[in-house]
Design a protein around this motif. Structure first.
Motif, PDB file in Angstrom:
ATOM      1  N   GLN A   1      38.628  47.182  27.139  1.00  0.00           N
ATOM      2  CA  GLN A   1      39.757  46.237  26.777  1.00  0.00           C
ATOM      3  C   GLN A   1      40.529  45.986  28.084  1.00  0.00           C
ATOM      4  O   GLN A   1      41.900  46.185  28.335  1.00  0.00           O
ATOM      5  CB  GLN A   1      40.662  47.422  25.926  1.00  0.00           C
ATOM      6  CG  GLN A   1      40.344  47.944  24.642  1.00  0.00           C
ATOM      7  CD  GLN A   1      39.899  46.807  23.687  1.00  0.00           C
ATOM      8  OE1 GLN A   1      40.748  45.517  23.817  1.00  0.00           O
ATOM      9  NE2 GLN A   1      38.816  46.621  22.804  1.00  0.00           N
ATOM     10  N   ALA A   2      39.796  45.912  29.295  1.00  0.00           N
ATOM     11  CA  ALA A   2      40.361  45.432  30.446  1.00  0.00           C
ATOM     12  C   ALA A   2      41.258  44.210  30.336  1.00  0.00           C
ATOM     13  O   ALA A   2      41.049  43.264  29.646  1.00  0.00           O
ATOM     14  CB  ALA A   2      39.258  45.196  31.475  1.00  0.00           C
ATOM     15  N   GLU A   3      42.398  44.376  30.940  1.00  0.00           N
ATOM     16  CA  GLU A   3      43.411  43.395  30.872  1.00  0.00           C
ATOM     17  C   GLU A   3      43.675  42.951  32.307  1.00  0.00           C
ATOM     18  O   GLU A   3      43.294  43.552  33.429  1.00  0.00           O
ATOM     19  CB  GLU A   3      44.599  43.845  30.353  1.00  0.00           C
ATOM     20  CG  GLU A   3      44.550  43.824  28.787  1.00  0.00           C
ATOM     21  CD  GLU A   3      45.875  44.292  28.255  1.00  0.00           C
ATOM     22  OE1 GLU A   3      47.010  44.457  29.152  1.00  0.00           O
ATOM     23  OE2 GLU A   3      45.998  44.615  26.979  1.00  0.00           O
ATOM     24  N   GLY A   4      44.241  41.714  32.833  1.00  0.00           N
ATOM     25  CA  GLY A   4      44.365  41.410  34.039  1.00  0.00           C
ATOM     26  C   GLY A   4      43.312  40.652  34.596  1.00  0.00           C
ATOM     27  O   GLY A   4      42.409  40.127  33.781  1.00  0.00           O
ATOM     28  N   GLU A   5      43.158  40.509  35.839  1.00  0.00           N
ATOM     29  CA  GLU A   5      42.130  39.640  36.741  1.00  0.00           C
ATOM     30  C   GLU A   5      40.638  40.316  36.377  1.00  0.00           C
ATOM     31  O   GLU A   5      40.485  41.419  36.343  1.00  0.00           O
ATOM     32  CB  GLU A   5      42.625  39.502  38.017  1.00  0.00           C
ATOM     33  CG  GLU A   5      42.489  40.954  38.909  1.00  0.00           C
ATOM     34  CD  GLU A   5      43.100  40.536  40.327  1.00  0.00           C
ATOM     35  OE1 GLU A   5      43.520  39.548  40.435  1.00  0.00           O
ATOM     36  OE2 GLU A   5      43.102  41.580  40.999  1.00  0.00           O
ATOM     37  N   PHE A   6      39.729  39.152  36.729  1.00  0.00           N
ATOM     38  CA  PHE A   6      38.498  39.574  36.559  1.00  0.00           C
ATOM     39  C   PHE A   6      37.761  39.539  38.069  1.00  0.00           C
ATOM     40  O   PHE A   6      37.912  38.616  38.477  1.00  0.00           O
ATOM     41  CB  PHE A   6      37.458  38.583  35.558  1.00  0.00           C
ATOM     42  CG  PHE A   6      36.179  38.638  35.677  1.00  0.00           C
ATOM     43  CD1 PHE A   6      35.432  39.907  35.450  1.00  0.00           C
ATOM     44  CD2 PHE A   6      35.392  37.482  35.878  1.00  0.00           C
ATOM     45  CE1 PHE A   6      33.908  39.926  35.583  1.00  0.00           C
ATOM     46  CE2 PHE A   6      34.181  37.605  35.919  1.00  0.00           C
ATOM     47  CZ  PHE A   6      33.437  38.671  35.690  1.00  0.00           C
ATOM     48  N   VAL A   7      37.436  40.603  38.470  1.00  0.00           N
ATOM     49  CA  VAL A   7      37.174  40.908  40.021  1.00  0.00           C
ATOM     50  C   VAL A   7      35.670  40.786  40.187  1.00  0.00           C
ATOM     51  O   VAL A   7      34.849  41.443  39.585  1.00  0.00           O
ATOM     52  CB  VAL A   7      37.823  42.050  40.438  1.00  0.00           C
ATOM     53  CG1 VAL A   7      37.458  41.951  41.976  1.00  0.00           C
ATOM     54  CG2 VAL A   7      39.038  42.343  40.297  1.00  0.00           C
ATOM     55  N   VAL A   8      35.216  39.515  41.017  1.00  0.00           N
ATOM     56  CA  VAL A   8      33.872  39.466  41.403  1.00  0.00           C
ATOM     57  C   VAL A   8      33.730  39.429  42.690  1.00  0.00           C
ATOM     58  O   VAL A   8      34.361  39.035  43.706  1.00  0.00           O
ATOM     59  CB  VAL A   8      33.181  38.086  40.873  1.00  0.00           C
ATOM     60  CG1 VAL A   8      31.899  37.980  41.062  1.00  0.00           C
ATOM     61  CG2 VAL A   8      33.530  37.998  39.195  1.00  0.00           C
ATOM     62  N   SER A   9      32.703  40.364  43.267  1.00  0.00           N
ATOM     63  CA  SER A   9      32.483  40.411  44.791  1.00  0.00           C
ATOM     64  C   SER A   9      31.141  39.180  44.932  1.00  0.00           C
ATOM     65  O   SER A   9      30.231  39.064  44.042  1.00  0.00           O
ATOM     66  CB  SER A   9      32.053  41.688  45.318  1.00  0.00           C
ATOM     67  OG  SER A   9      30.783  42.168  44.657  1.00  0.00           O
ATOM     68  N   ALA A  10      31.362  38.788  46.146  1.00  0.00           N
ATOM     69  CA  ALA A  10      30.271  37.795  46.418  1.00  0.00           C
ATOM     70  C   ALA A  10      29.954  37.682  47.969  1.00  0.00           C
ATOM     71  O   ALA A  10      30.931  38.077  48.609  1.00  0.00           O
ATOM     72  CB  ALA A  10      30.378  36.479  46.122  1.00  0.00           C
ATOM     73  N   PRO A  11      28.740  37.261  48.521  1.00  0.00           N
ATOM     74  CA  PRO A  11      28.517  37.020  49.969  1.00  0.00           C
ATOM     75  C   PRO A  11      29.457  36.361  50.236  1.00  0.00           C
ATOM     76  O   PRO A  11      29.719  35.100  49.606  1.00  0.00           O
ATOM     77  CB  PRO A  11      27.060  36.673  50.273  1.00  0.00           C
ATOM     78  CG  PRO A  11      26.553  37.347  48.731  1.00  0.00           C
ATOM     79  CD  PRO A  11      27.559  37.206  47.708  1.00  0.00           C
ATOM     80  N   SER A  12      30.255  36.349  51.497  1.00  0.00           N
ATOM     81  CA  SER A  12      31.394  35.494  52.040  1.00  0.00           C
ATOM     82  C   SER A  12      30.605  34.110  52.036  1.00  0.00           C
ATOM     83  O   SER A  12      31.496  33.079  51.571  1.00  0.00           O
ATOM     84  CB  SER A  12      31.729  35.792  53.307  1.00  0.00           C
ATOM     85  OG  SER A  12      30.975  36.140  54.289  1.00  0.00           O
ATOM     86  N   THR A  13      29.749  34.020  52.596  1.00  0.00           N
ATOM     87  CA  THR A  13      29.265  32.313  52.777  1.00  0.00           C
ATOM     88  C   THR A  13      28.968  31.843  51.417  1.00  0.00           C
ATOM     89  O   THR A  13      29.169  30.530  51.118  1.00  0.00           O
ATOM     90  CB  THR A  13      28.093  32.271  53.883  1.00  0.00           C
ATOM     91  OG1 THR A  13      28.415  32.983  54.856  1.00  0.00           O
ATOM     92  CG2 THR A  13      27.672  30.908  54.139  1.00  0.00           C
TER      93      THR A  13
END
Length: 302
Positions: free
Chosen positions: A88-100
């Motif tokens: 039931q997460a609310e707010g932003e969806f956080v995704v990590s990715a290689p910077s380039t």
């Protein structure tokens, strides 16, 4: 009060079969074999003392007892899923990715996702390597290079092939030519230090000594150095597609495909509600992306 329940694994296998109508589909969803689902359901039948499925092997159907159990399990599993952390997460969806990758491939395409899903607040954070920490850093998903089956407890959606090759500024290539390019200054990234060795191995090329070695902290720095004419670099097609289209860089020998693919990794059970639509969007973008050009280095006169 002590609850007397049969095997939860058997209940899960049976619920998947009842919902999907197929042992094969249930096995695919649960990441097990068809035989494992069948064995778990047979064991469940022994535990509850009733036949739950009937019919020939390829036309199995629920018995009346199986239909009653399936109806109760669907609601029970929905309640369990609703109570999981993140469900039931609310707010932003956080995704990590290689910077380039984020800078060169993902973020330029991200407006299309935002336009299609205006209610999703997505945040991209930098994380170049290592196992994503979904428990302690607030991450909901991560983009990684992946090969093989999904690790235990994770769902993996591959969306983009990986290929790498030598890139160089057009002016430098015109000055030194193909023969001299491999002897020109060689650029390296500390985040991918084996790039030249792996490319030479894949392309079956013996590298001569370069006139200089120049190292940079990040891929993005290395690519800017290559575009400025400081030397030649080995990098991923996804990182330089735009620069090659703009003429800032050229890839005289094309790109060598790799077994690993860019993939979205996220928890298999306690998923953020936006994770699946983001995975679907990435797969669509990957299908629409231009394929990496290929050319045999031995045919180019080098």
């Amino acid at each position: 009060m002590h609850r007397r329940l049969p095997s939860l694994r058997g209940l899960q296998a049976f619920e998947a079969f009842a919902r999907l109508g197929s042992m094969v589909a249930a096995a695919a969803e649960l990441c097990v074999t068809h035989g494992a689902v069948s064995r778990q359901i047979r064991a469940l039948e022994q535990q509850v003392g009733a036949a739950l499925v009937t019919g020939p092997r390829h036309q199995l159907a629920l018995t009346p007892a199986g239909a009653r159990l399936a109806a109760s399990l669907g609601g029970a599993f929905d309640q369990i899923a609703a109570g999981l952390p993140g469900a039931q997460a609310e707010g932003e969806f956080v995704v990590s990715a290689p910077s380039t990758f984020a800078m060169k491939w993902l973020i330029p395409r991200l407006p299309r996702f935002v336009d299609a899903h205006p209610g999703v607040a997505i945040r991209i954070v930098e994380e170049d390597s290592g196992e994503p920490d979904f428990g302690g850093r607030g991450l909901h998903a991560a983009i990684r290079l992946h090969q093989g089956p999904a690790p235990a407890g994770l769902a993996v959606s591959a969306f983009l092939p990986q290929a790498f090759g030598v890139v160089v500024a057009p002016a430098l290539l015109a000055r030194v030519g193909g023969e001299g390019l491999l002897r020109s200054p060689r650029l390296h990234s500390r985040t991918y230090p084996d790039g030249w060795r792996l490319w030479a191995q894949a392309a079956q090329v013996e590298l001569p000594p370069p006139s200089a070695d120049r190292a940079f902290e990040h891929n993005s720095y290395m690519l800017e150095a290559a575009a400025a004419g400081l030397g030649a670099a080995v990098t991923a097609w996804a990182y330089v597609e735009a620069e090659i289209a703009q003429g800032r860089l050229v890839a005289p020998w094309g790109f060598v495909p790799l077994a690993r693919r860019f993939a979205l990794v996220r928890p298999a059970i306690a998923r953020h509600p936006d994770a699946e639509r983001f995975a679907d969007w990435l797969r669509a973008e990957g299908r629409a992306a231009a394929p990496a050009p290929r050319r045999d280095v031995h045919e180019s006169g080098s």
